[in-house]
Structures are given as C-alpha cells and as structure tokens.
Design an enzyme around this catalytic site. Structure first.
Site, PDB file in Angstrom:
ATOM      1  N   GLU A  36      -2.528   4.452 -11.632  1.00  0.00           N
ATOM      2  CA  GLU A  36      -3.726   3.623 -11.269  1.00  0.00           C
ATOM      3  C   GLU A  36      -4.716   3.498 -12.292  1.00  0.00           C
ATOM      4  O   GLU A  36      -5.219   2.351 -12.214  1.00  0.00           O
ATOM      5  CB  GLU A  36      -4.373   4.582 -10.037  1.00  0.00           C
ATOM      6  N   TYR A 119     -12.446   3.257  -5.483  1.00  0.00           N
ATOM      7  CA  TYR A 119     -10.742   2.903  -5.294  1.00  0.00           C
ATOM      8  C   TYR A 119      -9.745   3.872  -5.868  1.00  0.00           C
ATOM      9  O   TYR A 119      -8.821   4.357  -5.103  1.00  0.00           O
ATOM     10  CB  TYR A 119     -10.752   1.505  -5.959  1.00  0.00           C
ATOM     11  N   ASP A 137      -8.121  -2.352  -3.027  1.00  0.00           N
ATOM     12  CA  ASP A 137      -8.355  -2.923  -4.762  1.00  0.00           C
ATOM     13  C   ASP A 137      -8.574  -4.463  -4.607  1.00  0.00           C
ATOM     14  O   ASP A 137      -8.705  -4.948  -3.474  1.00  0.00           O
ATOM     15  CB  ASP A 137      -7.131  -2.418  -5.551  1.00  0.00           C
TER      16      ASP A 137
END
Ligand code: SF4
Length: 347
Positions: A36, A119, A137
């Site tokens: 991520e 997020y 996102d």
C-alpha cells in the site's frame, strides 16, 4: 443503488477479473502495508518488481526495523517520495517496540503510525484483517463520482466524505477485503483514470448515472493544474580513471540520497570548460524531472579529469549496488553506466 445487488455484481466481477498480485497471493499484514505504501503515487505494474525485491531483502518487520538507511533507500531507488520509505522504517520500529512486532488491526491504532493515513489504515485493516471499514483511494473516488454523477471536484472535502459514507454503507457483511479491493480494481481496470472508461464491460453500468447521461468522460471534473515552479540545474559527471564523483544530499528535498555534483544554474559548455580548464568536457544532454511542486530543467556535462579531486569517487558497480541515486539524476546515471556511445545520437 441496491446494496446486495451492487455487492454481488462487484464481487462476481472481481472473482473473474482480479489481477494476480504478489501481495494478494498472501495478504499478510506486512505485505499489505508495504504494498500500500509503494502503491501511493505509483502504478501496480511498476510496484511489483520493487515489492518482490523489497520482501526478498527484508522478509520481516524486524528486518525492516533494523535495515541501514542506505540499504533501505537503495531498495526504494526509482520509486520516489523517499519519505515513504523512511516512514516505513520508523513505523517498523514502533511496531517492534510497542506492538511486539505485530501490526495492529484497528484503524485507530494504525492511523497513529508514521506514513499511515485514513486510506492506508482502512486498506490494512480491511484487506489484511477483513475489518468492516472502507478503503477509499483515488480509484474509488473516481468510480463513485461517476456512478453518482458528482459534478464537483473529488478533491472537495464534502465530496470525499459523501463518497466515504456511501462506500461504508455498501460494505457487505462478509468478504470486506475482496469488496474493497474489487472497487479499487474496477477503477484501475475498467473505470479508467486516463482516457474513456470501459463502460460496455462494467459490471455496474446499469446503475451508473454518468453512463446513463453519457457524461462519463467528463466526470470527475478536472481542475486546472497549477503551474510548477521551475529551476535550471547543471549536473557534473566528474570522472577519473573509471570512477565517478557522488555526494550525499543534506537538504530536505531528496535528503540522504546520493547525487552527482550540480548547481542550480544553467551553464554553457564554455562556462563548464572554464571551470575545468585542464579536463576534457563533453556536453551530455538535457532532460527534465518533475517533482510534486517543482520542475527541474537539467543539463549535464561529462568531465574526464586529469587528476583526482578530494571528493568521494565510486566505481560503476558500487554506484549501481550501494548508493541510492534519485530518479531526477537517472538520465545521467544511465549515460554513465551505458558509456557515451549514444551521445552522438543526441547531438
Ligand atoms: Fe465507470 Fe462506466 Fe462503470 Fe460508470 S459505467 S462506473 S463510468 S466504467
């Protein structure tokens, strides 16, 4: 938008169309977290080799916590936004000392860690721990702006909140991890960021308001880009006996990385020759590099020195394996690595 119907279509599509990704094969929290962070500002295809190399070299959180900065930045070389790598190490240290080496599963804990925002905390909690939280996102903002035909920018705080609430309300009781990833995947593969979305094959086209209005190419609305500040930079490849001069950057931009000596000014060949009167100077070429808020216009010169200076000289293989050089200088690094055979093509 009927929740069950929407979820069923999205998950059915995802089961069939999802890409095979290394962090998806084994969604342990460490892999999800590293991927991520790498995926912020970088495309999936570009991240895959970085991710595999990173995990090979630093297979556990403890390895990441103990890694030397130089090694870490070298693993990150080319991905840019190097603070992301520094924050990974800071966070790994906190996880080792405060959480006994185990990544926490709650968004409340995750969000306190360096480099982890709303997020990313949602993505780790939902993807790695199947927690019932949204992970919205840029892809998901775009998909929902189109689905709902939102005519304000998705950078607007209220719009963001509206979409986050919508996604939260649509979360299924099971397969949260797959659902969140499916929305992101739909944005990456079908409801595309650049160019026209592929509405004909979209699993939720029958409930998409923008598609019904044939307005999908205009949503989300784009704001005019601010003009970036520009700087001229002259780069010096100072070479003596197959060794090249590098130096460590100490300022905030690209701090801790290595670079070729340079000055913030555009010099001509004549001016560089005057600076190095005893040496052979060749103009290499010009390139640009775009940072978030700044554009560099770079011009480079290769200076074959008659004698060695007092600065730091490294061999080619050392340059490649030990020293993280930011992408801004990769044009000149590649030139040096590949020799100067292609200079003639440029000039
Ligand atoms: Fe995006 Fe088109 Fe699907 Fe609407 S129908 S969500 S615009 S791909």
């Amino acid at each position: 938008m009927n929740k069950e119907n929407f979820t069923r279509r999205i998950l059915k599509w995802y089961d069939k169309e999802q890409r095979i990704l290394p962090w998806r094969d084994n969604p342990n929290p460490y892999y999800v977290w590293v991927s991520e962070i790498m995926l912020q500002q970088t495309r999936v295809e570009a991240v895959i080799p970085y991710f595999n190399h990173f995990i090979e070299k630093l297979p556990t959180i403890k390895d990441l916590a103990n890694v030397e900065d130089n090694v870490l930045l070298k693993l990150w070389e080319g991905l840019g936004y190097y603070n992301r790598a520094r924050n990974l190490k800071k966070t790994a240290n906190i996880i080792v000392t405060k959480y006994n080496g185990i990544i926490p599963s709650s968004t409340d804990d995750l969000i306190t860690l360096p480099g982890i925002g709303p997020y990313t905390s949602g993505a780790i909690a939902s993807i790695a721990f199947n927690k019932s939280v949204p992970a919205v996102d840029g892809n998901v903002y775009r998909v929902f702006a189109r689905l709902l035909h939102i005519t304000k920018t998705i950078k607007d705080k209220e719009v963001k909140l509206q979409i986050q609430t919508k996604v939260k309300n649509l979360l299924p009781n099971q397969r949260i991890s797959d659902f969140n990833q499916a929305l992101m995947e739909l944005g990456a593969k079908v409801c595309l960021p650049n160019g026209a979305p592929l509405c004909g094959i979209c699993p939720v086209n029958s409930i998409c308001i923008s598609y019904q209005y044939n307005d999908q190419n205009n949503i989300p609305i784009k704001q005019p880009k601010k003009k970036k500040k520009e700087k001229d930079v002259t780069v010096f490849l100072l070479e003596y006996n197959n060794e090249i001069v590098i130096e460590k950057r100490e300022d905030t931009l690209l701090n801790g990385l290595f670079q070729f000596p340079n000055i913030e000014k555009k010099l001509t060949l004549k001016e560089v020759q005057n600076l190095y009167p005893k040496d052979t100077v060749t103009k290499i070429g010009s390139t640009t590099h775009i940072f978030t808020h700044l554009k560099w216009n770079l011009t480079g010169f290769h200076i074959k020195q008659q004698s060695k200076g007092k600065t730091m000289y490294v061999k080619k293989d050392e340059l490649l394996s030990n020293y993280p050089i930011p992408t801004a200088f990769s044009y000149y690094k590649n030139y040096y690595i590949k020799e100067n055979s292609w200079i003639k093509k440029e000039y």
